[in-house]
Motif scaffolding. Structure first.
Motif, PDB file in Angstrom:
ATOM      1  N   PRO A   4       0.832  -1.207   0.000  1.00  0.00           N
ATOM      2  CA  PRO A   4       0.000   0.000   0.000  1.00  0.00           C
ATOM      3  C   PRO A   4       0.865   1.254   0.000  1.00  0.00           C
ATOM      4  CG  PRO A   4       0.125  -0.898   2.194  1.00  0.00           C
ATOM      5  CD  PRO A   4       0.855  -1.865   1.295  1.00  0.00           C
ATOM      6  N   GLY A   5       0.419   2.274  -0.684  1.00  0.00           N
ATOM      7  CA  GLY A   5       1.101   3.557  -0.653  1.00  0.00           C
ATOM      8  C   GLY A   5       0.516   4.415   0.456  1.00  0.00           C
ATOM      9  N   THR A   6       1.361   5.204   1.080  1.00  0.00           N
ATOM     10  CA  THR A   6       0.907   6.106   2.133  1.00  0.00           C
ATOM     11  C   THR A   6       1.463   7.490   1.833  1.00  0.00           C
ATOM     12  OG1 THR A   6       0.997   4.287   3.718  1.00  0.00           O
ATOM     13  CG2 THR A   6       0.884   6.514   4.623  1.00  0.00           C
ATOM     14  N   PRO A   7       0.595   8.466   1.600  1.00  0.00           N
ATOM     15  CA  PRO A   7       1.097   9.818   1.302  1.00  0.00           C
ATOM     16  C   PRO A   7       1.861  10.393   2.501  1.00  0.00           C
ATOM     17  CG  PRO A   7      -1.295   9.680   1.010  1.00  0.00           C
ATOM     18  CD  PRO A   7      -0.847   8.385   1.606  1.00  0.00           C
ATOM     19  N   TYR A   8       2.796  11.282   2.197  1.00  0.00           N
ATOM     20  CA  TYR A   8       3.485  12.001   3.263  1.00  0.00           C
ATOM     21  C   TYR A   8       2.463  12.869   3.987  1.00  0.00           C
ATOM     22  CZ  TYR A   8       8.020  10.653   1.422  1.00  0.00           C
ATOM     23  OH  TYR A   8       9.109   9.932   1.022  1.00  0.00           O
ATOM     24  N   ALA A   9       2.490  12.835   5.311  1.00  0.00           N
ATOM     25  CA  ALA A   9       1.562  13.646   6.103  1.00  0.00           C
ATOM     26  C   ALA A   9       1.926  15.127   6.011  1.00  0.00           C
ATOM     27  CB  ALA A   9       1.577  13.186   7.561  1.00  0.00           C
ATOM     28  N   ASP A  10       3.204  15.393   5.790  1.00  0.00           N
ATOM     29  CA  ASP A  10       3.705  16.767   5.749  1.00  0.00           C
ATOM     30  C   ASP A  10       4.518  16.958   4.466  1.00  0.00           C
ATOM     31  OD1 ASP A  10       5.004  19.204   6.147  1.00  0.00           O
ATOM     32  OD2 ASP A  10       6.233  18.466   7.805  1.00  0.00           O
ATOM     33  N   PRO A  11       4.075  17.826   3.540  1.00  0.00           N
ATOM     34  CA  PRO A  11       4.837  18.056   2.304  1.00  0.00           C
ATOM     35  C   PRO A  11       6.273  18.523   2.573  1.00  0.00           C
ATOM     36  CG  PRO A  11       2.673  19.088   2.164  1.00  0.00           C
ATOM     37  CD  PRO A  11       2.844  18.594   3.574  1.00  0.00           C
ATOM     38  N   GLN A  12       6.506  19.196   3.669  1.00  0.00           N
ATOM     39  CA  GLN A  12       7.862  19.630   4.003  1.00  0.00           C
ATOM     40  C   GLN A  12       8.760  18.438   4.336  1.00  0.00           C
ATOM     41  OE1 GLN A  12       8.961  22.584   3.414  1.00  0.00           O
ATOM     42  NE2 GLN A  12       6.905  23.232   2.811  1.00  0.00           N
ATOM     43  N   ALA A  13       8.185  17.416   4.960  1.00  0.00           N
ATOM     44  CA  ALA A  13       8.957  16.214   5.272  1.00  0.00           C
ATOM     45  C   ALA A  13       9.423  15.555   3.981  1.00  0.00           C
ATOM     46  CB  ALA A  13       8.134  15.247   6.115  1.00  0.00           C
ATOM     47  N   SER A  23       9.986  17.079   1.114  1.00  0.00           N
ATOM     48  CA  SER A  23      11.039  17.945   0.561  1.00  0.00           C
ATOM     49  C   SER A  23      12.361  17.746   1.292  1.00  0.00           C
ATOM     50  CB  SER A  23      10.614  19.416   0.638  1.00  0.00           C
ATOM     51  OG  SER A  23       9.494  19.644  -0.165  1.00  0.00           O
ATOM     52  N   ARG A  24      12.306  17.651   2.615  1.00  0.00           N
ATOM     53  CA  ARG A  24      13.530  17.442   3.395  1.00  0.00           C
ATOM     54  C   ARG A  24      14.178  16.101   3.064  1.00  0.00           C
ATOM     55  NH1 ARG A  24      10.248  19.826   7.288  1.00  0.00           N
ATOM     56  NH2 ARG A  24       9.727  17.803   8.201  1.00  0.00           N
ATOM     57  N   LEU A  25      13.365  15.068   2.913  1.00  0.00           N
ATOM     58  CA  LEU A  25      13.907  13.754   2.582  1.00  0.00           C
ATOM     59  C   LEU A  25      14.491  13.751   1.175  1.00  0.00           C
ATOM     60  CD1 LEU A  25      14.492  10.895   3.427  1.00  0.00           C
ATOM     61  CD2 LEU A  25      12.156  10.282   2.771  1.00  0.00           C
ATOM     62  N   ALA A  26      13.819  14.412   0.247  1.00  0.00           N
ATOM     63  CA  ALA A  26      14.355  14.509  -1.116  1.00  0.00           C
ATOM     64  C   ALA A  26      15.721  15.194  -1.103  1.00  0.00           C
ATOM     65  CB  ALA A  26      13.382  15.271  -2.016  1.00  0.00           C
ATOM     66  N   GLU A  27      15.856  16.249  -0.335  1.00  0.00           N
ATOM     67  CA  GLU A  27      17.144  16.952  -0.239  1.00  0.00           C
ATOM     68  C   GLU A  27      18.207  16.062   0.392  1.00  0.00           C
ATOM     69  OE1 GLU A  27      20.279  19.237  -0.560  1.00  0.00           O
ATOM     70  OE2 GLU A  27      18.368  19.596  -1.574  1.00  0.00           O
ATOM     71  N   ALA A  28      17.846  15.319   1.431  1.00  0.00           N
ATOM     72  CA  ALA A  28      18.804  14.414   2.074  1.00  0.00           C
ATOM     73  C   ALA A  28      19.292  13.351   1.101  1.00  0.00           C
ATOM     74  CB  ALA A  28      18.171  13.767   3.310  1.00  0.00           C
ATOM     75  N   ILE A  29      18.395  12.848   0.278  1.00  0.00           N
ATOM     76  CA  ILE A  29      18.781  11.827  -0.710  1.00  0.00           C
ATOM     77  C   ILE A  29      19.656  12.464  -1.788  1.00  0.00           C
ATOM     78  CG2 ILE A  29      17.902  10.294  -2.525  1.00  0.00           C
ATOM     79  CD1 ILE A  29      15.411   9.882  -0.649  1.00  0.00           C
ATOM     80  N   ARG A  30      19.244  13.614  -2.312  1.00  0.00           N
ATOM     81  CA  ARG A  30      20.054  14.294  -3.352  1.00  0.00           C
ATOM     82  C   ARG A  30      21.470  14.567  -2.854  1.00  0.00           C
ATOM     83  NH1 ARG A  30      15.237  17.141  -4.262  1.00  0.00           N
ATOM     84  NH2 ARG A  30      15.973  18.868  -2.949  1.00  0.00           N
ATOM     85  N   SER A  31      21.603  14.923  -1.586  1.00  0.00           N
ATOM     86  CA  SER A  31      22.924  15.265  -1.055  1.00  0.00           C
ATOM     87  C   SER A  31      23.854  14.057  -0.991  1.00  0.00           C
ATOM     88  CB  SER A  31      22.799  15.900   0.325  1.00  0.00           C
ATOM     89  OG  SER A  31      22.454  14.942   1.304  1.00  0.00           O
ATOM     90  N   ARG A  32      23.313  12.864  -1.114  1.00  0.00           N
ATOM     91  CA  ARG A  32      24.116  11.646  -1.056  1.00  0.00           C
ATOM     92  C   ARG A  32      24.395  11.042  -2.431  1.00  0.00           C
ATOM     93  NH1 ARG A  32      21.670  12.677   3.545  1.00  0.00           N
ATOM     94  NH2 ARG A  32      22.498  11.924   5.514  1.00  0.00           N
TER      95      ARG A  32
END
Length: 138
Positions: free
Chosen positions: A117-126, A128-137
Motif C-alpha cells: 500500500p502507498g501512504t502519502p506524506y503527512a507533511d509536504p515539508q517532510a 522535501s527534506r527527505l528529497a534533499e537528504a537523498i540528493r545530497s548523497r
C-alpha cells in the motif's frame, strides 16, 4: 567471484540442480523452487555480489539484458498479461539469499496478489527534506 556458502553460487557451479531456462557466460536464469505463481523465475549474475549496488556496471548491463529476454519469455510461456520484476536488497527488504537476483513473477488479472500500500506524506515539508537528504548523497 563465487561464495562457497551461497546457495545460488552452488547452483551456478552445478552442485545443486535447477530448472535452468536461460544462460550466458555472466548470467543464469532458472525457475524458483517456491514460486509465487507458476513460471516465477530468478535471474542472477554468475559472479557473487550481495546486492544491486554491489554489481559492477558491466554485470548490471548483462543482467538487465537477460532480464528482458527472460521476462518476455516467461510472460509468453505462461500466457500472463504482464509480470512483476522485483529485487529485494538486504534482509529488511525481504532478501533471503545474499546474492543479487531479480524475481520475474508472471501476473494475470485478479490473481489475488497484492502490491504494497502507498501512504502519502503527512507533511509536504517532510517529503522535501527527505528529497534533499537523498540528493545530497548522490
Amino acid at each position: 567471484m563465487i561464495d562457497t556458502d551461497c546457495i545460488f553460487c552452488k547452483i551456478i557451479r552445478g552442485d545443486i540442480p535447477c530448472a535452468k531456462i536461460f544462460e550466458t557466460p555472466s548470467v543464469l536464469a532458472f525457475l524458483d523452487i517456491a514460486p509465487v505463481r507458476p513460471g516465477h523465475a530468478l535471474v542472477i549474475p554468475k559472479a557473487h555480489h550481495p546486492a544491486l549496488w554491489d554489481l559492477p556496471d558491466e554485470d548490471g548491463r548483462d543482467l538487465l539484458a537477460a532480464l528482458k529476454i527472460v521476462g518476455r519469455a516467461v510472460v509468453q510461456a505462461t500466457g500472463a498479461g504482464g509480470c512483476n520484476v522485483v529485487m529485494n536488497n538486504g534482509a529488511p527488504a525481504g532478501q533471503l539469499v545474499a546474492h543479487a537476483h531479480f524475481h520475474v513473477i508472471p501476473r494475470v488479472r485478479d490473481d489475488g496478489l497484492e502490491l504494497w500500500p502507498g501512504t502519502p506524506y503527512a507533511d509536504p515539508q517532510a517529503m522535501s527534506r527527505l528529497a534533499e537528504a537523498i540528493r545530497s548523497r548522490i
